[in-house]
Structures are given as C-alpha cells and as structure tokens.
Design an enzyme around this catalytic site. Structure first.
Site, PDB file in Angstrom:
ATOM      1  N   HIS A 199      -3.152 -74.247 -13.054  1.00 19.13           N
ATOM      2  CA  HIS A 199      -1.733 -74.088 -12.737  1.00 19.13           C
ATOM      3  C   HIS A 199      -1.402 -74.995 -11.551  1.00 19.13           C
ATOM      4  O   HIS A 199      -2.054 -74.935 -10.512  1.00 19.13           O
ATOM      5  CB  HIS A 199      -1.411 -72.638 -12.381  1.00 19.13           C
ATOM      6  CG  HIS A 199      -1.352 -71.739 -13.565  1.00 19.13           C
ATOM      7  ND1 HIS A 199      -0.689 -70.533 -13.568  1.00 19.13           N
ATOM      8  CD2 HIS A 199      -1.865 -71.877 -14.810  1.00 19.13           C
ATOM      9  CE1 HIS A 199      -0.802 -69.970 -14.748  1.00 19.13           C
ATOM     10  NE2 HIS A 199      -1.529 -70.758 -15.522  1.00 19.13           N
ATOM     11  N   GLU A 218       6.531 -76.261 -12.641  1.00 17.00           N
ATOM     12  CA  GLU A 218       5.213 -75.665 -12.848  1.00 17.00           C
ATOM     13  C   GLU A 218       4.553 -76.342 -14.047  1.00 17.00           C
ATOM     14  O   GLU A 218       5.171 -76.469 -15.111  1.00 17.00           O
ATOM     15  CB  GLU A 218       5.307 -74.165 -13.110  1.00 17.00           C
ATOM     16  CG  GLU A 218       3.933 -73.522 -13.263  1.00 17.00           C
ATOM     17  CD  GLU A 218       3.987 -72.105 -13.803  1.00 17.00           C
ATOM     18  OE1 GLU A 218       3.376 -71.215 -13.195  1.00 17.00           O
ATOM     19  OE2 GLU A 218       4.643 -71.895 -14.848  1.00 17.00           O
TER      20      GLU A 218
END
Length: 315
Positions: A199, A218
C-alpha cells in the site's frame, strides 16, 4: 301614545346603524362594502388597509425572492468548489495512470516483458466520501476531507511476481514529482487474515487553471494471486456483513498460504526460463515500440551511434 313609539323605533334604528358601521369597519379590512366608496370614512379606511396589505405582501415576496436567489448563488458556489475538488482527484489519477502505463510500455519495448500485468483505478463518489467522513468524525469541510481522507483516488497495479511488486514500487517512488507519504508492506508482513499487498500513498501536484493542488492517491500493488485472493475475501466479507464464520476465516487463511506458495513457485519457474533464453534473439534488428509498427535498424546507424559513444567515453 305614538311619540314614545317613534323614539323607540328611532333608537333601535340608531343602534342598528351603529352596529353596522362597527361591523363594516371590521369587514372592510380586505373587502370594500357596496355603497362605502372612497369618499366615506369606512371606505377610506378599507382602501388604506387594503393598500397596506398589498404593500406588505409585496415586500415579503421580494424578501423571499432575494433569499431564494442568495441560496441558489450559494449552492452554485458550493457545486463549483465540489466540482473542482472531484476533478483534482480525477486529474491526479489520470497522471499516475500515465506514469504507470509509461513504465509498462517501456519495459515491454526494451525487455520484451513487463512487470505490470494490469492497472485499474477508481474515485470515490461524493456519497462515499460523505459516508467515510462521518465514520471518521471528519468535519464536512473540503480542506479537512482532503487532509484526513487519503483514499479518495485509488489505483491498483497487478504484477506477475512478488519481485515485480517491489520493482514497481521503487520505480514510482523514485520519480521527482511524486511525494511519498506512507508505505505499508503487507507482502513482507501480511495481515492476520492472510491479506498481502503493498500500500502506497503519494501526493502529486495537479496544475489547475488558477492553482496547483497537491493531491493524494492510494496505490495498491499486488500479484495476480494476491489480487484473486483479496477479491474473494472482499466478497465473503460483505456477504456476511463483516461477521465471517470461523470455518471460512480458517479456509481463507489457508488459501492465502497456498497463493503465496504459488507465487514463489511461479517466479522460480520464470527465472529458470529466462536463464535459458539466448542472448541474441531473432528480430533484434528491429526496433519494437508498443503500439507502433516495428522499425528496421540500419547497421550503419548502429555503428555510428557506437562510434559516438566510444568517442564520448575517451574525451
């Protein structure tokens, strides 16, 4: 004998007339009685009161109209701000997608192989942003939302092998206009349920007509096997509204372990195949660029470039 009767009738008539005048005075607030013209006292009062009513009503209507216009103007201003807000995330997503696709095409053209199998993106809807802001206790202000909610724009990069996930991570984070805000490595340290992924939260500048906005995106980077497992786990989680039976949780964890072993085995096989490939391959005399017709490479051009490189090295 008749005089008293006359006085009595007159008194009754006078009393009745007085009552009628009083009643007329009350009834002519909005209605002018027949026979009471503007020249009469009651008629003048009726006209005055009717005029005052019309004037007051007109003023009230004007005030309501002004409030309505002001409210419409405020709503238009808010809609414009929200449109700019959402567009900034779309532009940031477009820019990051361009960066990723450039890397994908570059590898495919030079190495005849790309570490990136597939790329997808999404942007939260205004309703989704509102729901997350309420869950987080975030003030419903666009600047607060921008600071506190960092997954409004999301990109998922699917790679072939585990080593490719780290290669893509390094290539993206090394770009000068990409500011890394956070990295979570769930590949090296998986979640307790078996979830694996990289991530990455980055900020990139978005150039608008009158401002430059740093916008967060993201990015999730995972292998095909990790992505398949995560998609299945997501469906099960929502099917059971977050309360997954213990036997399914155990099976999901086992499936995650199987997916990890498959990733390791497939990468080992890939490396063995690459090691067997010849150094010089057919078609090396062509310049292949994704999306374009292959270009022939004249030997004289290659030799001229080689001489130039040799000359630069000796200077």
């Amino acid at each position: 004998m008749t005089a008293p009767q006359t006085d009595s009738v007159a008194g009754i008539q006078q009393s009745t007339d007085t009552d009628l005048v009083a009643q007329e005075s009350t009834d002519t607030d909005l209605v002018v009685e027949s026979g009471s013209g503007p020249g009469t006292r009651s008629g003048a009062r009726a006209v005055s009161r009717a005029g005052a009513y019309v004037e007051t009503h007109a003023e009230t209507h004007a005030e309501m109209q002004a409030e309505s216009d002001a409210e419409k103007a405020r709503h238009h201003e808010i809609k414009t701000e929200l449109t700019r807000f959402m567009m900034s995330y779309k532009f940031a997503t477009d820019e990051m997608m361009t960066k990723i696709n450039i890397l994908k095409e570059e590898f495919a053209s030079i190495h005849d192989y790309s570490p990136i199998e597939h790329v997808s993106s999404r942007i939260k809807s205004p309703a989704g942003i509102l729901n997350k802001a309420l869950r987080k206790g975030c003030p419903l202000d666009l600047e607060d939302i921008r600071r506190q909610i960092q997954d409004i724009a999301g990109i998922r990069v699917t790679c072939s092998f585990i080593s490719d996930t780290y290669r893509v991570l390094d290539m993206l984070t090394s770009q000068e206009d990409v500011t890394v805000l956070e990295v979570k490595d769930y590949v090296a340290a998986p979640k307790s349920n078996g979830y694996k992924s990289l991530h990455l939260i980055v900020a990139i500048p978005v150039f608008m007509s009158d401002r430059v906005e740093p916008v967060t995106v993201e990015i999730q980077i995972r292998t095909v096997a990790m992505d398949f497992w995560a998609s299945l786990e997501h469906k099960i989680f929502y099917k059971y509204r977050g309360v997954v039976p213990a036997n399914l949780v155990a099976e999901l964890k086992e499936a995650a372990d199987v997916a990890n072993r498959l990733d390791i085995q497939m990468e080992r096989l890939h490396n063995q195949v690459v090691a067997l490939e010849p150094t010089v391959r057919a078609g090396d005399d062509l310049l292949s660029i994704a999306g374009l017709t292959p270009f022939a490479l004249p030997t004289s051009l290659l030799e001229a470039i080689d001489r130039g490189r040799t000359s630069d090295a000796t200077d």
